[in-house]
Design a protein around this motif. Sequence first.
Motif, PDB file in Angstrom:
ATOM      1  N   PHE A  89      21.854  36.154   5.449  1.00  0.00           N
ATOM      2  CA  PHE A  89      22.717  35.075   4.977  1.00  0.00           C
ATOM      3  C   PHE A  89      22.346  33.832   5.777  1.00  0.00           C
ATOM      4  N   TYR A 134      29.743  37.826   2.974  1.00  0.00           N
ATOM      5  CA  TYR A 134      29.784  36.829   4.045  1.00  0.00           C
ATOM      6  C   TYR A 134      30.684  35.633   3.758  1.00  0.00           C
ATOM      7  N   MET A 141      32.407  41.514  10.427  1.00  0.00           N
ATOM      8  CA  MET A 141      31.522  42.263   9.555  1.00  0.00           C
ATOM      9  C   MET A 141      31.552  43.742   9.953  1.00  0.00           C
ATOM     10  N   HIS A 190      33.197  31.212   6.280  1.00  0.00           N
ATOM     11  CA  HIS A 190      32.490  32.397   6.768  1.00  0.00           C
ATOM     12  C   HIS A 190      33.456  33.546   7.040  1.00  0.00           C
ATOM     13  N   GLU A 191      33.078  34.720   6.616  1.00  0.00           N
ATOM     14  CA  GLU A 191      33.798  35.924   7.001  1.00  0.00           C
ATOM     15  C   GLU A 191      33.370  36.276   8.421  1.00  0.00           C
TER      16      GLU A 191
END
Length: 227
Positions: free
Chosen positions: A168, A117, A52, A48-49
Amino acid sequence: MKKNNQYFARKIHRFLGVFIGIQFLLWTISGLYFSWTDIDEIHGDQFHETHMMHQSASDLVNPASLDSTLEISTMELRFVIHQPYYWVNEKQLYDAKTGAPHGEISEAEAKEIAQIYIKGEYGIRKAEYLAETGSHHEYRGRPLPAWAIHFEHPENLTAYIDAKSGNFERVRHRSWRWFDFLWMFHTMDYAGRDNFNNLLLRVFSLAGLAAVGSGFTLFFMTRKKRK
């Protein structure tokens, strides 16, 4: 009478041992796997990023001006590809700057959302539109329709995007799939995998107690006989 009791106790113990032995082995194997794995890694948190960055949510239209026939019961401001949208009544996206309704998320948009994402720069192998899923599908129980974005990754990485909201939803990979497969044996829910109160599990649990009870009975019978 003592001989008959011991005979029947042996028969019951052997039958139950064969009947539930394989399932007990599967419980042990799956339990060992669960105890030796990091649940955060199974969930795919490492993919996961975390940060954001979105554009400013200024100059938004008044939600009352979206649609004169629209009766709003719930509304959420969310960002889709860094742009603000109103998610109205949990079924429709509206551009929060123009008020225009947004249709379903396109394949191109789904790919872009997935790449935003997912941490790292991976090529996309294919995009798959899901209108329905079976009880054993790795995306079971989640909002449909959805896009499955399959990445070129050693773990067969797949991101799932809600085709209506642009949200997402999930990321799935090889380790999660092994976990899910073993989870099915652990819960003994061979129909849907997630029901811990199914009849089969209850029957085998009681059979396990009966096997232990017959074993103790045999132990005390043979011990008393030797004395």
